[in-house]
Design an enzyme around this catalytic site. Structure first.
Site, PDB file in Angstrom:
ATOM      1  N   ASN A 152     -24.318  10.235 -71.166  1.00 40.49           N
ATOM      2  CA  ASN A 152     -25.657  10.738 -70.860  1.00 40.49           C
ATOM      3  C   ASN A 152     -26.054  10.563 -69.406  1.00 40.49           C
ATOM      4  OD1 ASN A 152     -25.505   8.000 -72.051  1.00 40.49           O
ATOM      5  ND2 ASN A 152     -27.652   7.861 -71.440  1.00 40.49           N
ATOM      6  N   GLN A 180     -25.397  14.375 -76.222  1.00 41.00           N
ATOM      7  CA  GLN A 180     -25.395  15.167 -74.991  1.00 41.00           C
ATOM      8  C   GLN A 180     -24.475  16.382 -75.074  1.00 41.00           C
ATOM      9  OE1 GLN A 180     -27.315  14.842 -72.313  1.00 41.00           O
ATOM     10  NE2 GLN A 180     -28.337  12.994 -73.043  1.00 41.00           N
ATOM     11  N   SER A 200     -29.031  15.256 -81.583  1.00 43.48           N
ATOM     12  CA  SER A 200     -30.486  15.210 -81.504  1.00 43.48           C
ATOM     13  C   SER A 200     -31.030  16.553 -81.063  1.00 43.48           C
ATOM     14  CB  SER A 200     -30.913  14.114 -80.513  1.00 43.48           C
ATOM     15  OG  SER A 200     -32.313  13.964 -80.492  1.00 43.48           O
ATOM     16  N   HIS A 202     -33.793  17.715 -79.676  1.00 41.69           N
ATOM     17  CA  HIS A 202     -34.489  18.001 -78.424  1.00 41.69           C
ATOM     18  C   HIS A 202     -33.567  18.068 -77.217  1.00 41.69           C
ATOM     19  CE1 HIS A 202     -34.839  13.977 -76.288  1.00 41.69           C
ATOM     20  NE2 HIS A 202     -34.400  13.591 -77.452  1.00 41.69           N
ATOM     21  N   THR A 238     -39.827  12.533 -97.115  1.00 38.89           N
ATOM     22  CA  THR A 238     -40.122  13.965 -97.126  1.00 38.89           C
ATOM     23  C   THR A 238     -39.669  14.597 -95.811  1.00 38.89           C
ATOM     24  OG1 THR A 238     -42.045  13.617 -98.541  1.00 38.89           O
ATOM     25  CG2 THR A 238     -41.946  15.697 -97.335  1.00 38.89           C
ATOM     26  N   CYS A 326     -34.002   6.779 -71.288  1.00 39.58           N
ATOM     27  CA  CYS A 326     -34.228   5.654 -72.201  1.00 39.58           C
ATOM     28  C   CYS A 326     -34.271   4.319 -71.471  1.00 39.58           C
ATOM     29  CB  CYS A 326     -33.137   5.616 -73.265  1.00 39.58           C
ATOM     30  SG  CYS A 326     -33.028   7.133 -74.248  1.00 39.58           S
TER      31      CYS A 326
END
Length: 384
Positions: A152, A180, A200, A202, A238, A326
């Site tokens: 990353n 990535q 992921s 996003h 859910t 991060c």
């Protein structure tokens, strides 16, 4: 330039218009719980299965191998902790690398506190795992090997296919953090011997708070969240239907446009690296020149400070970073740059630019033009 230039796609990406359009019905009139048996629920369950198929198409795998999560961190935790629990009667030895994302490293540290033994593989000066060290580290009681597909920070691509071949016939599971890499480069887990793969949404123009874990068929990974019977009884809660639908659409678009985007982004990346190295003295390209993500440009500028450069570039309308989002704001040096052997005076001046499919050559030239002046200014101030 009037608008902001966004060159931090490794941190997050903008939701595409097509993805947002696909999500809107599920944020408004199609709000049913997909576990309900009446039409509104059943229709939403069908939407989940369609998203599962869209992701599976990109990986050329069975849709039943795709499990929805809240993102890359949960997927990494589930893969590592689930593997440890499933195989604890066979062994307690795990192998990973020193430049993994903290979602892997901190999970391994947690398991060490529980009595597991972890071998942390070294990498070479380009950030590539040493395969001979991996081969020597494998033991009969090794239960998991976790090596990321692409880093990353420095964008280095790991020899995932070779690791898969090395582990063929060994009972250890093979996990790769592909957060990535997914949607940017081809990855085929069934063909390459990958048992578990994290991604992921996003990072490929889908919504935040959504991700998935690929689990090889017949690998009975234990549940990570306990409760209802969602996700074939493997991940309770859910489902976030709108986000999952958006992730599926984003995956479909990423797979469809991958070759075109590769050509476009690699050209801009190489143009940027060429200009920086030619026009700004005392620079150092971090990571592999050839085996790196299409849009990653990580370069150190001697006698500067990365955080200062980021703030000054922001004033000029350019968004970039000095490392992983991060870990931004931390005073300690990047563990990734430490792992490739960079001296502190080089690593502290590192900048990461990550390009996207909508990045233009004009934006790259604007960025380099202003970067030249900023680096010169910072170096002048350091000498005063």
């Amino acid at each position: 330039m009037d608008k902001k230039i966004y060159l931090d796609h490794a941190a997050t990406t903008k939701i595409s218009d097509d993805v947002l359009e696909s999500m809107m019905p599920y944020l408004k009139e199609r709000f049913g719980n997909p576990s309900s048996i009446y039409d509104m629920g059943a229709d939403n369950n069908s939407a989940l299965q369609n998203a599962r198929q869209q992701i599976a198409n990109v990986l050329s795998c069975a849709p039943e191998s795709i499990f929805f999560t809240s993102g890359g961190t949960e997927s990494d935790n589930w893969a590592v902790k689930g593997s440890a629990e499933l195989q604890k009667s066979r062994g307690r030895h795990i192998i990973t690398s020193r430049l993994e994302h903290h979602a892997i490293l901190h999970t391994c540290e947690y398991l060490e506190e529980k009595g597991y033994e972890v071998t942390y593989l070294d990498v070479d000066e380009l950030g590539i795992v040493k395969l001979d060290q991996l081969e020597r580290a494998l033991r009969p009681d090794t239960i998991l090997v976790s090596v990321m597909s692409a880093n990353n920070e420095i964008g280095t691509l790991q020899p995932i296919r070779q690791i898969g071949r090395m582990l063929k016939g060994h009972p250890a599971f093979f996990h790769t953090d592909a957060v990535q890499a997914f949607g940017q480069i081809p990855i085929y887990p069934e063909e390459w011997g990958i048992d578990l793969l994290s991604a992921s949404s996003h990072k490929f123009h889908g919504p935040k708070g959504c991700g998935f874990l690929y689990v090889k068929k017949n690998l009975a990974l234990p549940s990570f969240l306990h409760g209802g019977r969602q996700e074939s009884g493997r991940r309770a809660g859910t489902e976030n239907v709108a986000a999952i639908v958006g992730m599926g659409k984003a995956a479909e678009l990423a797979g469809k446009n991958m070759n075109r985007n590769l050509h476009h982004i690699v050209g801009l990346r190489d143009h940027m690296i060429h200009r920086i190295e030619k026009e700004i003295p005392y620079t150092h390209l971090n990571g592999s020149r050839n085996h790196r993500l299409p849009g990653n440009v990580n370069i150190s500028f001697l006698d500067t400070d990365g955080e200062t450069l980021v703030l000054m570039m922001d004033i000029e309308g350019v968004c970039c970073s000095s490392g992983s989002a991060c870990t931004s704001g931390q005073a300690s040096p990047s563990h990734v740059l430490e792992s490739i052997g960079l001296e502190p005076e080089i690593s502290k001046g590192a900048l990461r630019f990550t390009l996207g499919s909508d990045t233009t050559r004009e934006e790259i030239d604007y960025t380099v033009d202003h970067l030249k002046d900023i680096v010169k200014s910072v170096r002048s101030m350091a000498k005063e």
